[in-house]
Design a protein around this motif. Structure first.
Motif, mmCIF file in Angstrom:
data_model
loop_
_atom_site.group_PDB
_atom_site.id
_atom_site.type_symbol
_atom_site.label_atom_id
_atom_site.label_comp_id
_atom_site.label_asym_id
_atom_site.label_seq_id
_atom_site.Cartn_x
_atom_site.Cartn_y
_atom_site.Cartn_z
ATOM 1 N N PRO A 85 36.610 46.787 37.455
ATOM 2 C CA PRO A 85 37.389 46.072 38.476
ATOM 3 C C PRO A 85 36.699 46.000 39.829
ATOM 4 C CG PRO A 85 38.425 48.172 37.901
ATOM 5 C CD PRO A 85 37.362 47.915 36.893
ATOM 6 N N VAL A 86 35.995 47.072 40.222
ATOM 7 C CA VAL A 86 35.289 47.049 41.512
ATOM 8 C C VAL A 86 34.198 45.981 41.484
ATOM 9 C CG1 VAL A 86 33.724 48.346 43.012
ATOM 10 C CG2 VAL A 86 35.792 49.436 42.139
ATOM 11 N N PHE A 87 33.415 45.947 40.407
ATOM 12 C CA PHE A 87 32.346 44.949 40.304
ATOM 13 C C PHE A 87 32.917 43.530 40.322
ATOM 14 C CE2 PHE A 87 29.630 42.201 37.671
ATOM 15 C CZ PHE A 87 28.432 42.297 38.377
ATOM 16 N N ARG A 88 34.014 43.325 39.592
ATOM 17 C CA ARG A 88 34.624 41.988 39.559
ATOM 18 C C ARG A 88 35.100 41.558 40.944
ATOM 19 N NH1 ARG A 88 37.491 40.406 34.967
ATOM 20 N NH2 ARG A 88 36.328 40.745 33.036
ATOM 21 N N ILE A 89 35.732 42.482 41.667
ATOM 22 C CA ILE A 89 36.293 42.121 42.970
ATOM 23 C C ILE A 89 35.207 41.801 43.986
ATOM 24 C CG2 ILE A 89 37.556 43.064 44.961
ATOM 25 C CD1 ILE A 89 39.368 44.519 42.952
ATOM 26 N N VAL A 90 34.091 42.573 43.973
ATOM 27 C CA VAL A 90 33.045 42.350 44.973
ATOM 28 C C VAL A 90 32.127 41.189 44.585
ATOM 29 C CG1 VAL A 90 33.098 44.763 45.674
ATOM 30 C CG2 VAL A 90 31.438 44.024 43.961
ATOM 31 N N THR A 91 32.268 40.648 43.387
ATOM 32 C CA THR A 91 31.449 39.492 42.985
ATOM 33 C C THR A 91 32.333 38.258 42.776
ATOM 34 O OG1 THR A 91 31.579 40.268 40.679
ATOM 35 C CG2 THR A 91 29.613 40.860 41.942
ATOM 36 N N ALA B 266 45.691 35.772 44.918
ATOM 37 C CA ALA B 266 45.110 34.975 43.824
ATOM 38 C C ALA B 266 43.711 35.467 43.465
ATOM 39 C CB ALA B 266 45.064 33.497 44.229
ATOM 40 N N THR B 267 42.896 35.774 44.457
ATOM 41 C CA THR B 267 41.525 36.230 44.166
ATOM 42 C C THR B 267 41.525 37.563 43.433
ATOM 43 O OG1 THR B 267 41.371 37.295 46.344
ATOM 44 C CG2 THR B 267 40.577 35.037 46.175
ATOM 45 N N ILE B 268 42.426 38.467 43.804
ATOM 46 C CA ILE B 268 42.472 39.778 43.153
ATOM 47 C C ILE B 268 42.976 39.657 41.717
ATOM 48 C CG2 ILE B 268 43.531 42.071 43.185
ATOM 49 C CD1 ILE B 268 41.340 41.604 45.290
#
Length: 599
Positions: free
Chosen positions: A87-93, A315-317
């Motif tokens: 989840p961290v990788f997805r959110i920061v990319t 929406a982005t999260i």
């Protein structure tokens, strides 16, 4: 010269006063700093740092932001996000990319900006940053998973927002200006890569030299500070805003080298960053003019801010974390908390002037738009994070918790008594045999050396406001106190008094490196555990109007030991020689170690 010194004095004074006022009123510090800056600047006109400091204004803020970003990235150890990397990788990319695109569309269609300006401001506004996220996390006492996601997003995305804005501007210049060639875009990409390499090399050099003793202890903090400034300035001279990327990479490299002196660096940088955050918020808000403040209430700007808060961020999260192990309630919290801060303000102010010079007249509202989003998000998220996290079950208990260092009959019985009052407690010890006491009592415990680096990742210390060193070894208790003093402060760090017959000769140890003495100077480890063996019990007495504190003292036996007072407000007051005037009020609960036959 005297005028500049006066302004610097006011900035420092207002900044520290804001932090103190926030502590006293339990308000979010960033909210208080923003309000104090606005009152000192555009409202009362006491100062205008941008005009008063002239050409020094932007360099000072830029270097300060770089130091703050480095201090935040020092906390980015990969071990912290075990099980949360996806989840961290997805959110920061993916999340950052979605936020850029959706934010740019909103800026164009709602705020009425041109496509060029929209994509620049869209990149700038994806950032949250350590200057706003870290104080909120400390305030809300979030559980580790949600806190890790917000912290990593805030620190990692921070430099990329500035880089995306630079890339957008360079690419737009390439598309719209014949004199700008594609090589300029390639130059930007190359400069970003060079910045990351410089930051990585500087970080590795610091870690390598510290581990091999090439730098003496008294020079470590100055060397780190100067190196951070170098890592920021050198890439920034090659391409503006790439210095932020360099210091972030530098901090991450050092954090994951696991060098022995990392905690010393963290404490030094935390002290500096608190002062810098205070000063920068005061400088930026005090430099705004009244026209900028009034333009925030333009309907288009207000609608854009509402869209960013209630539509684009959630929406982005939710979109970027599809298929991850992030829980729905965690998505709700992360999807709401996204305060913008110093980096957004400084970068938008820089690009406002650049875009205006390039002929984009609509860039004149960038400062108003950005400050409006910063102020509304800081206030909305600052006041709501605690309430929302509690409603979602993502915050620690409001009651102050206690860590007992050392497992013995007294400490485990004391911890059990507090546990029965719903106070978070945990007993730590490096010896599994000594932890038998805690296991038999059913008290939460951790088999780990409290002074080891691994303990930081084994145990989340957020719920525990007090640390009590209650082992039989005076030297160890003092070492624990001196180690955790920067984190807890002496007022929340306690240790048993020295035992004159224990073999340790610590009577000359400075009080500056020890914790507050527990109970009284003559109540030692031996005394407490002997009383437990003699059948002394933990008694709880509620102070009322009918049964006053003096009545309670009259009922106490000479051998009883007053331990702690649980205030009606939920706060804990431990008895100590330094608190001779501790007085109970109606509603307070006093816990003592008393003879069983004493009423």
């Amino acid at each position: 010269m005297e005028h500049i010194l006066m302004v610097l004095m006011l900035i420092g004074g207002f900044g520290v006063f804001s932090q103190w006022l926030a502590w006293r009123t339990r308000m979010p510090a960033i909210v208080v700093m923003s309000i104090v800056g606005l009152i000192a600047g555009p409202v009362l006109g006491i100062m205008n740092p941008q005009e008063d400091l002239g050409e020094l204004f932007r360099p000072l803020i830029s270097i300060a932001v770089g130091i703050i970003l480095f201090e935040g990235s020092l906390n980015l150890d990969y071990r912290e996000i075990r099980g949360m990397r996806k989840p961290v990788f997805r959110i920061v990319t993916i999340g950052a990319m979605l936020a850029w695109i959706l934010g740019s569309l909103a800026a164009h269609y709602i705020a009425g900006l041109s496509w060029a300006v929209s994509f620049v401001i869209g990149g700038i506004l994806i950032v949250t940053g350590p200057t706003v996220i870290l104080p909120l996390l400390r305030q809300a006492k979030l559980k580790p998973r949600a806190a890790a996601v917000l912290k990593w997003e805030g620190i990692i995305v921070d430099p990329f927002g500035a880089l995306i804005a630079v890339f957008s501007f360079e690419f737009i210049q390439f598309l719209t200006t014949e004199s700008v060639e594609f090589s300029a875009v390639l130059m930007f990409l190359l400069a970003s890569l060079v910045a990351a390499i410089i930051g990585g090399l500087f970080g590795y050099m610091i870690g390598w030299s510290f581990e091999r003793g090439a730098v003496p202890e008294f020079l470590k903090s100055p060397v780190v500070l100067v190196t951070v400034i170098m890592a920021f300035v050198i890439p920034d001279m090659i391409m503006h805003e790439t210095g932020l990327l360099a210091v972030t990479v530098m901090g991450i490299v050092i954090a994951n080298m696991h060098i022995a002196s990392i905690n010393d660096m963290r404490h030094f940088k935390e002290n500096i960053s608190v002062l810098l955050i205070s000063a920068i918020f005061i400088m930026l808000t005090a430099s705004l003019d009244r026209e900028t403040l009034l333009s925030i209430f333009d309907p288009n700007i207000l609608l854009f801010i509402a869209m960013m808060l209630f539509v684009i961020r959630p929406a982005t999260i939710f979109l970027s974390t599809i298929g991850t192990n992030l829980e729905f309630r965690e998505k709700l919290l992360v999807g709401w908390i996204a305060p913008r801060g110093i980096v957004a303000l400084t970068v938008s102010a820089y690009f406002a002037s650049i875009l205006l010079d390039a002929g984009y007249e609509d860039a004149s509202i960038l400062t108003s738009l950005t400050f409006g989003l910063v102020f509304f998000t800081v206030v909305a998220h600052g006041f709501s994070i605690g309430w929302l996290s509690r409603k979602l079950g993502l915050s620690m208990d409001d009651k102050p918790g206690v860590i007992f260092v050392g497992s013995n009959k007294f400490s485990t019985s004391f911890a059990k008594t507090l546990q029965n009052l719903d106070i978070p407690v945990i007993v730590t010890d490096a010896s599994s045999s000594r932890l038998t006491h805690a296991k038999q009592a059913g008290v939460p415990h951790e088999h780990e050396e409290i002074l080891s680096e691994q303990m930081e990742y084994q145990l989340d210390m957020t719920p525990y406001d007090f640390m009590l060193s209650v082992t039989e070894y005076d030297s160890y208790n003092t070492l624990v106190s001196s180690t955790f003093k920067p984190e807890y402060g002496k007022e929340k760090l306690y240790q048993l008094p020295l035992q004159s017959d224990a073999g340790d000769t610590l009577n000359d140890v400075s009080h500056h490196i020890s914790g507050t003495v527990l109970f009284s100077d003559d109540i030692t480890w031996t005394t407490l555990n002997e009383k437990i063996n003699r059948g002394f019990i933990f008694k709880k007495k509620l102070i009322t109007k009918e049964y006053s504190y003096n009545d309670f003292l009259d009922d106490c036996d000479a051998e009883d030991v007053l331990l702690v007072m649980l205030r009606q407000s939920g706060m804990l007051d431990f008895y100590s020689p330094e608190k001779q005037t501790l007085i109970g009020e109606p509603g307070d609960l006093v816990i003592s170690l008393a003879k069983p036959d004493v009423n």
